[in-house]
Design a protein around this motif. Sequence first.
Motif, mmCIF file in Angstrom:
data_model
loop_
_atom_site.group_PDB
_atom_site.id
_atom_site.type_symbol
_atom_site.label_atom_id
_atom_site.label_comp_id
_atom_site.label_asym_id
_atom_site.label_seq_id
_atom_site.Cartn_x
_atom_site.Cartn_y
_atom_site.Cartn_z
ATOM 1 N N UNK A 19 37.396 65.160 85.175
ATOM 2 C CA UNK A 19 37.105 63.627 84.788
ATOM 3 C C UNK A 19 37.778 63.364 83.381
ATOM 4 N N UNK A 20 38.163 62.019 83.138
ATOM 5 C CA UNK A 20 38.886 61.945 81.774
ATOM 6 C C UNK A 20 38.450 60.519 81.468
ATOM 7 N N UNK A 21 38.106 60.321 79.837
ATOM 8 C CA UNK A 21 37.959 59.145 79.544
ATOM 9 C C UNK A 21 39.203 58.817 78.533
ATOM 10 N N UNK A 22 39.784 57.643 78.822
ATOM 11 C CA UNK A 22 41.127 57.242 78.211
ATOM 12 C C UNK A 22 40.736 56.600 76.961
ATOM 13 N N UNK A 23 40.924 57.293 76.015
ATOM 14 C CA UNK A 23 40.791 56.851 74.415
ATOM 15 C C UNK A 23 41.590 55.742 74.429
ATOM 16 N N UNK A 24 41.329 54.724 73.593
ATOM 17 C CA UNK A 24 42.331 53.629 73.462
ATOM 18 C C UNK A 24 42.470 52.508 74.761
ATOM 19 N N UNK A 25 41.764 52.572 75.631
ATOM 20 C CA UNK A 25 41.977 51.994 77.022
ATOM 21 C C UNK A 25 40.703 51.305 77.215
#
Length: 108
Positions: free
Chosen positions: A62-68
């Motif tokens: 899983x990934x948290x998209x920084x800046x999105x």
Amino acid sequence: MKNKVLTLLGFASKAGKLQFGMAKSQESVRKEKSQLLICANDVSQKSKKEIAFMAHNKDLNWVTLQGVTIEELSAAVGRKCGIVSVNDNGFAKAISKVLGGYANDQQI
């Protein structure tokens, strides 16, 4: 990088390879269809913890998209959501390649 990921998510959405929101993403994980979970940066900490717990239990990335933001993610996939489940291995690999690889609990 951000635009490429959002473009790929848009293609995946049009191809019917995404589930939108927490409940549908959890369902995809339970049914072992999910290949990757993606969160917008401004999703609540509680939701991020739930996603992390779910992903950890199923050994899923899983990934948290920084800046999105939620708005940007929603615009890219065509539905209001802050969390999506990518249910296609090809799209998951393509997103991983754009991000330079990913790991559990990674914020990119």
